[in-house]
Design a protein around this motif. Structure first.
Motif, PDB file in Angstrom:
ATOM      1  N   SER A   1       4.002  -8.845   5.755  1.00 35.83           N
ATOM      2  CA  SER A   1       4.602  -9.339   4.445  1.00 35.83           C
ATOM      3  C   SER A   1       3.932 -10.520   3.982  1.00 35.83           C
TER       4      SER A   1
ATOM      5  N   ARG B   1       7.605   0.789   6.205  1.00 36.28           N
ATOM      6  CA  ARG B   1       7.485   0.226   4.774  1.00 36.28           C
ATOM      7  C   ARG B   1       8.711   0.043   4.097  1.00 36.28           C
TER       8      ARG B   1
ATOM      9  N   GLU C   1      10.893 -14.251   9.356  1.00 30.76           N
ATOM     10  CA  GLU C   1      12.049 -13.433   9.938  1.00 30.76           C
ATOM     11  C   GLU C   1      11.506 -12.475  10.662  1.00 30.76           C
TER      12      GLU C   1
ATOM     13  N   GLU D   1       2.941   0.507  10.146  1.00 26.47           N
ATOM     14  CA  GLU D   1       3.938   0.683   9.452  1.00 26.47           C
ATOM     15  C   GLU D   1       5.323   0.667  10.384  1.00 26.47           C
TER      16      GLU D   1
ATOM     17  N   HIS E   1     -11.296   3.755  12.950  1.00 30.89           N
ATOM     18  CA  HIS E   1      -9.988   3.708  12.197  1.00 30.89           C
ATOM     19  C   HIS E   1      -9.354   5.132  11.951  1.00 30.89           C
ATOM     20  N   TRP E   2     -10.129   6.189  11.903  1.00 27.79           N
ATOM     21  CA  TRP E   2      -9.434   7.427  11.949  1.00 27.79           C
ATOM     22  C   TRP E   2     -10.591   8.451  12.670  1.00 27.79           C
TER      23      TRP E   2
ATOM     24  N   TYR F   1      -2.485  -4.679   5.332  1.00 31.24           N
ATOM     25  CA  TYR F   1      -2.942  -3.837   4.710  1.00 31.24           C
ATOM     26  C   TYR F   1      -2.184  -4.223   3.134  1.00 31.24           C
TER      27      TYR F   1
ATOM     28  N   TYR G   1      -9.251  -2.032   3.932  1.00 31.29           N
ATOM     29  CA  TYR G   1      -8.459  -2.839   3.361  1.00 31.29           C
ATOM     30  C   TYR G   1      -9.016  -3.853   2.336  1.00 31.29           C
TER      31      TYR G   1
ATOM     32  N   ASP H   1      -4.236  -8.185  11.865  1.00 32.98           N
ATOM     33  CA  ASP H   1      -4.637  -6.880  12.132  1.00 32.98           C
ATOM     34  C   ASP H   1      -5.160  -6.420  10.674  1.00 32.98           C
TER      35      ASP H   1
ATOM     36  N   ILE I   1       8.195  -0.737  10.282  1.00 32.85           N
ATOM     37  CA  ILE I   1       9.290  -0.800   9.764  1.00 32.85           C
ATOM     38  C   ILE I   1       9.543   0.343   8.423  1.00 32.85           C
TER      39      ILE I   1
ATOM     40  N   ILE J   1       3.153  -4.452  14.322  1.00 29.54           N
ATOM     41  CA  ILE J   1       2.346  -5.411  13.465  1.00 29.54           C
ATOM     42  C   ILE J   1       2.732  -5.303  11.954  1.00 29.54           C
ATOM     43  N   PRO J   2       3.935  -5.938  11.815  1.00 34.56           N
ATOM     44  CA  PRO J   2       4.609  -5.784  10.338  1.00 34.56           C
ATOM     45  C   PRO J   2       3.856  -6.722   9.227  1.00 34.56           C
TER      46      PRO J   2
ATOM     47  N   GLY K   1       0.008  -7.638   9.967  1.00 27.70           N
ATOM     48  CA  GLY K   1      -0.436  -6.583   9.396  1.00 27.70           C
ATOM     49  C   GLY K   1      -0.877  -6.934   8.099  1.00 27.70           C
TER      50      GLY K   1
ATOM     51  N   SER L   1      -7.662   4.784  16.500  1.00 27.63           N
ATOM     52  CA  SER L   1      -6.310   4.799  15.791  1.00 27.63           C
ATOM     53  C   SER L   1      -6.200   6.295  15.303  1.00 27.63           C
TER      54      SER L   1
HETATM   55  N1  NAP Z   1      -4.486   2.162  11.402  1.00 27.24           N
HETATM   56  C1  NAP Z   1      -4.203   2.570  10.403  1.00 27.24           C
HETATM   57  O1  NAP Z   1      -4.501   3.876  10.103  1.00 27.24           O
HETATM   58  C2  NAP Z   1      -3.159   1.704   9.750  1.00 27.24           C
HETATM   59  C3  NAP Z   1      -2.307   2.452   8.493  1.00 27.24           C
HETATM   60  C4  NAP Z   1      -1.358   1.802   7.879  1.00 27.24           C
HETATM   61  C5  NAP Z   1      -0.983   0.535   8.219  1.00 27.24           C
HETATM   62  N2  NAP Z   1      -1.900   0.046   9.479  1.00 27.24           N
HETATM   63  C6  NAP Z   1      -1.630  -1.465   9.812  1.00 27.24           C
HETATM   64  O2  NAP Z   1      -0.028  -1.753  10.123  1.00 27.24           O
HETATM   65  C7  NAP Z   1       0.373  -2.897   9.113  1.00 27.24           C
HETATM   66  C8  NAP Z   1       1.674  -2.583   8.847  1.00 27.24           C
HETATM   67  O3  NAP Z   1       1.817  -1.455   7.929  1.00 27.24           O
HETATM   68  P1  NAP Z   1       2.335  -1.388   6.475  1.00 27.24           P
HETATM   69  O4  NAP Z   1       2.085  -2.822   6.063  1.00 27.24           O
HETATM   70  O5  NAP Z   1       1.877  -0.098   5.778  1.00 27.24           O
HETATM   71  O6  NAP Z   1       3.939  -1.346   6.483  1.00 27.24           O
HETATM   72  P2  NAP Z   1       5.263  -2.185   6.936  1.00 27.24           P
HETATM   73  O7  NAP Z   1       4.790  -3.411   7.716  1.00 27.24           O
HETATM   74  O8  NAP Z   1       6.258  -1.181   7.882  1.00 27.24           O
HETATM   75  O9  NAP Z   1       5.916  -2.645   5.718  1.00 27.24           O
HETATM   76  C9  NAP Z   1       5.522  -3.616   4.732  1.00 27.24           C
HETATM   77  C10 NAP Z   1       6.426  -3.508   3.601  1.00 27.24           C
HETATM   78  O10 NAP Z   1       7.443  -4.105   4.059  1.00 27.24           O
HETATM   79  C11 NAP Z   1       8.169  -5.395   3.235  1.00 27.24           C
HETATM   80  N3  NAP Z   1       8.654  -6.205   4.214  1.00 27.24           N
HETATM   81  C12 NAP Z   1       8.075  -6.934   5.417  1.00 27.24           C
HETATM   82  N4  NAP Z   1       9.030  -7.337   6.126  1.00 27.24           N
HETATM   83  C13 NAP Z   1      10.199  -6.973   5.564  1.00 27.24           C
HETATM   84  C14 NAP Z   1      11.616  -7.646   5.888  1.00 27.24           C
HETATM   85  N5  NAP Z   1      11.868  -8.570   6.912  1.00 27.24           N
HETATM   86  N6  NAP Z   1      12.409  -7.235   4.823  1.00 27.24           N
HETATM   87  C15 NAP Z   1      12.158  -6.215   3.954  1.00 27.24           C
HETATM   88  N7  NAP Z   1      11.004  -5.996   3.808  1.00 27.24           N
HETATM   89  C16 NAP Z   1       9.868  -6.434   4.511  1.00 27.24           C
HETATM   90  C17 NAP Z   1       6.853  -5.874   2.870  1.00 27.24           C
HETATM   91  O11 NAP Z   1       6.871  -6.454   1.546  1.00 27.24           O
HETATM   92  P3  NAP Z   1       6.758  -8.095   1.240  1.00 27.24           P
HETATM   93  O12 NAP Z   1       5.283  -8.313   1.574  1.00 27.24           O
HETATM   94  O13 NAP Z   1       7.166  -8.407  -0.076  1.00 27.24           O
HETATM   95  O14 NAP Z   1       7.710  -8.639   2.352  1.00 27.24           O
HETATM   96  C18 NAP Z   1       5.751  -4.614   2.504  1.00 27.24           C
HETATM   97  O15 NAP Z   1       6.419  -4.226   1.355  1.00 27.24           O
HETATM   98  C19 NAP Z   1      -0.300  -2.816   7.809  1.00 27.24           C
HETATM   99  O16 NAP Z   1      -0.587  -3.958   7.138  1.00 27.24           O
HETATM  100  C20 NAP Z   1      -1.955  -2.741   8.704  1.00 27.24           C
HETATM  101  O17 NAP Z   1      -2.396  -3.524   9.075  1.00 27.24           O
HETATM  102  C21 NAP Z   1      -2.802   0.672   9.936  1.00 27.24           C
END
Ligand code: NAP
Length: 272
Positions: free
Chosen positions: A227, A188, A235, A184, A104-105, A20, A48, A43, A186, A224-225, A18, A135
């Motif tokens: 980082s 966030r 990891e 999301e 997207h929405w 974002y 973004y 993704d 994990i 789709i985590p 991911g 989505s």
């Molecule tokens: N379709 C939609 O409406 C929509 C909405 C939201 C998100 N998304 C997509 O979903 C993807 C993932 O969601 P997200 O980025 O919001 O949240 P997420 O992947 O749940 O969490 C990302 C956060 O977790 C941290 N992190 C990642 N791996 C880690 C680990 N192993 N241990 C500890 N912390 C960790 C990252 O920090 P670091 O970077 O410092 O590691 C970042 O702050 C987005 O990037 C985007 O592509 C789509």
């Protein structure tokens, strides 16, 4: 990495990266590190504002274009001209076609949403998009797409993590051949400190993030985590060397609070 076959026959890796909320050199380097670590599905979305940073990172990929799965999304402001938005995203991402393109929405106007979906199908006919998806839709909105166009979208990307587990939606998608993508995944980082997750991390000698990502994979909810950190990028993809037991999957299933982080998709984003 293994893959799922989407309705329509396109293959999608069982985990993605991911993009974002990271921009410029940060996301460019992170995508390069993700490709190096073995992620093949990237993704992103025009919203973004990082597609122009991701394009150069995709250029560094030494393999064939067919080995990558590049997904982007159209914001509702683009619903009246999906082709223009799709071409813009592909150009910024330095690709000739998108492997998946999503609404997207849903936006609040049904007529406009359905017309945008019709344009998305036309983009697939033209070869600019391989798999059409959506989505943040409701079940009713998915059914309207099916009623209008005779088939469900290939993909539904939704908020999903242990503390928000929309089981009814997931069952509906799985029953109708719609691939669920968990955003999301994990929560966030919020879900990484839940007691059962910590307990299982100790039991399986993996990190809390790996426990949660493994839970998604075993439920076929493609995570789709995101980082930007090299060791966390590695990891997060190192989840194919262990399996959670049925009982431990069930334990994680108990963490659902029913409360999403995101705003109500039936009203957000306002104005569309
Ligand atoms: N379709 C939609 O409406 C929509 C909405 C939201 C998100 N998304 C997509 O979903 C993807 C993932 O969601 P997200 O980025 O919001 O949240 P997420 O992947 O749940 O969490 C990302 C956060 O977790 C941290 N992190 C990642 N791996 C880690 C680990 N192993 N241990 C500890 N912390 C960790 C990252 O920090 P670091 O970077 O410092 O590691 C970042 O702050 C987005 O990037 C985007 O592509 C789509």
């Amino acid at each position: 990495m293994q893959s799922y076959t989407l309705s329509g026959g396109v293959q999608i890796p069982v985990m993605g990266y991911g993009c974002y909320n990271a921009f410029g050199a940060e996301i460019e380097q992170a995508v390069e590190m993700a490709l190096e670590a073995g992620y093949r599905y990237i993704d992103t979305a025009e919203f973004y504002k990082n597609e122009p940073d991701i394009g150069p990172a995709l250029d560094t990929f030494a393999g064939k274009r067919e080995e990558l799965f590049v997904l982007s999304k159209a914001w509702p402001s683009s619903f009246d001209n999906m082709e223009e938005a799709c071409v813009r995203s592909a150009k910024n991402l330095h690709v000739e076609y998108l492997d998946a393109y999503l609404l997207h929405w849903p936006g609040t106007k049904e007529d406009r949403r359905l017309k945008a979906y019709g344009q998305l199908l036309a983009l697939a006919e033209k070869g600019l998009v391989r798999a059409p998806g959506v989505s943040n839709f409701s079940i009713e909105q998915l059914e309207r797409v099916k009623a209008e166009y005779g088939a469900y979208p290939a993909i539904h990307e939704i908020e999903c993590h242990p503390s928000y587990h929309p089981v009814e939606m997931i069952r509906f998608c799985q029953k109708h051949g719609i691939q669920v993508i968990s955003y999301e995944p994990i929560n966030r980082t919020a879900d990484l400190s839940l007691a059962p997750v910590l307990q299982l991390a100790e039991k399986y000698e993996h990190t809390p993030a790996q426990i949660v990502l493994r839970w998604h994979i075993q439920h076929d909810q493609l995570p789709i985590p995101k980082s930007s950190n090299e060791s966390r990028i590695k990891e997060n993809i190192a989840v194919f060397d262990f399996e959670l037991s049925k009982e431990d999957m069930a334990l994680l299933d108990t963490l659902d609070t029913g409360k999403r982080n995101g705003l109500d998709p039936m009203a957000f984003p306002p104005g569309f």
